[in-house]
Design an enzyme around this catalytic site. Sequence first.
Site, mmCIF file in Angstrom:
data_model
loop_
_atom_site.group_PDB
_atom_site.id
_atom_site.type_symbol
_atom_site.label_atom_id
_atom_site.label_comp_id
_atom_site.label_asym_id
_atom_site.label_seq_id
_atom_site.Cartn_x
_atom_site.Cartn_y
_atom_site.Cartn_z
ATOM 1 N N GLY A 152 0.777 -1.229 0.000
ATOM 2 C CA GLY A 152 0.000 0.000 0.000
ATOM 3 C C GLY A 152 0.809 1.279 0.000
ATOM 4 O O GLY A 152 0.320 2.333 -0.430
ATOM 5 N N ASP A 153 2.059 1.238 0.475
ATOM 6 C CA ASP A 153 2.891 2.451 0.535
ATOM 7 C C ASP A 153 4.351 2.077 0.315
ATOM 8 O O ASP A 153 5.236 2.514 1.047
ATOM 9 C CB ASP A 153 2.708 3.145 1.887
ATOM 10 C CG ASP A 153 3.341 4.527 1.924
ATOM 11 O OD1 ASP A 153 3.402 5.190 0.873
ATOM 12 O OD2 ASP A 153 3.787 4.955 3.014
ATOM 13 N N LEU A 154 4.590 1.298 -0.718
ATOM 14 C CA LEU A 154 5.929 0.745 -0.940
ATOM 15 C C LEU A 154 6.754 1.700 -1.796
ATOM 16 O O LEU A 154 6.502 1.870 -2.986
ATOM 17 C CB LEU A 154 5.811 -0.625 -1.610
ATOM 18 C CG LEU A 154 7.079 -1.473 -1.686
ATOM 19 C CD1 LEU A 154 7.783 -1.554 -0.349
ATOM 20 C CD2 LEU A 154 6.740 -2.871 -2.182
ATOM 21 N N ASN A 179 10.869 3.013 2.419
ATOM 22 C CA ASN A 179 10.237 1.932 3.174
ATOM 23 C C ASN A 179 10.852 0.572 2.862
ATOM 24 O O ASN A 179 10.246 -0.461 3.132
ATOM 25 C CB ASN A 179 8.731 1.896 2.903
ATOM 26 C CG ASN A 179 7.976 2.899 3.759
ATOM 27 O OD1 ASN A 179 8.528 3.442 4.714
ATOM 28 N ND2 ASN A 179 6.727 3.150 3.421
#
Length: 284
Positions: A180-182, A186
Amino acid sequence: MSGRGAAWAAWVERLPSTLTELTGRWRLQPDGAAAHGHCSLALPVRTAADAPAVLKIGFPDTESRHEHLALRHWDGNGAARLLSADPHLRALLLERLERTDLTAVPDTEACRIVAGRYPRLHTPPVAPLRSLAALLRRRTDELARLARSTPIPRRLVEQAIGVGADLAAEGDDGARMLHGDLHYANVLASRREPWLEIDPKPLHGDPHYEIAPMLWNRWAEIAGDVRAGVHRRLRALVETAGLDEDRARAWVLVRMVHNAAMLGPETDRNWLTTCVAVAKAVRG
């Protein structure tokens, strides 16, 4: 103060007592200076077995509500290993990784590294993750009600509404678990593996949704020639992961217009420009 602002202030005020409670319960010793992101605090600690770890306490937002479920499901396979969790306090005890992330790697190479790891993360979903199809339907409806005075090219808004409606109509057939927020920051270096992912905002849906953050992050590096830079990164991602380029473009367009539409009255003009530029670049 807005409702979110008041909730944020209350969360910050509770942090000292939350840290005291968790370090005592989990028998942790602080082992370095705390760091923070946009909505979390991370404290290096050592466990009762004298192993290095990180205590993360997150702001209770919707996106990160099931972070512990995703990390537990992956069980260290491609992501930081979860050692303990208190979902009520949004607290996670995680294996400690290195500070080096993929921002230190040339962007095309970093895209290939991330895309090569998608299959490990994109497993069959576990309940009760958020549904990407449901999220998309809600945001498409919001776009349809967007005021024409909003500073987003109307043609992009209308295209995102049409494409979003088509994607949402497919439902969650073939859905996979998504990070979802790669993005570059991260993905951290590790002694256990060269790279491991952190900070998921998990949901289940189409893996092509995952690509967009790799395009809008490290923006300064491609701002001089957005179209070429976006296309270069996009090709590296879809070719390495074996994804469909047209479908990836569709999801990037929709996601960038949604990002732009969610900006409030105190709009960050630079972020708005980035969203619009990426959306235009993937149109063709």
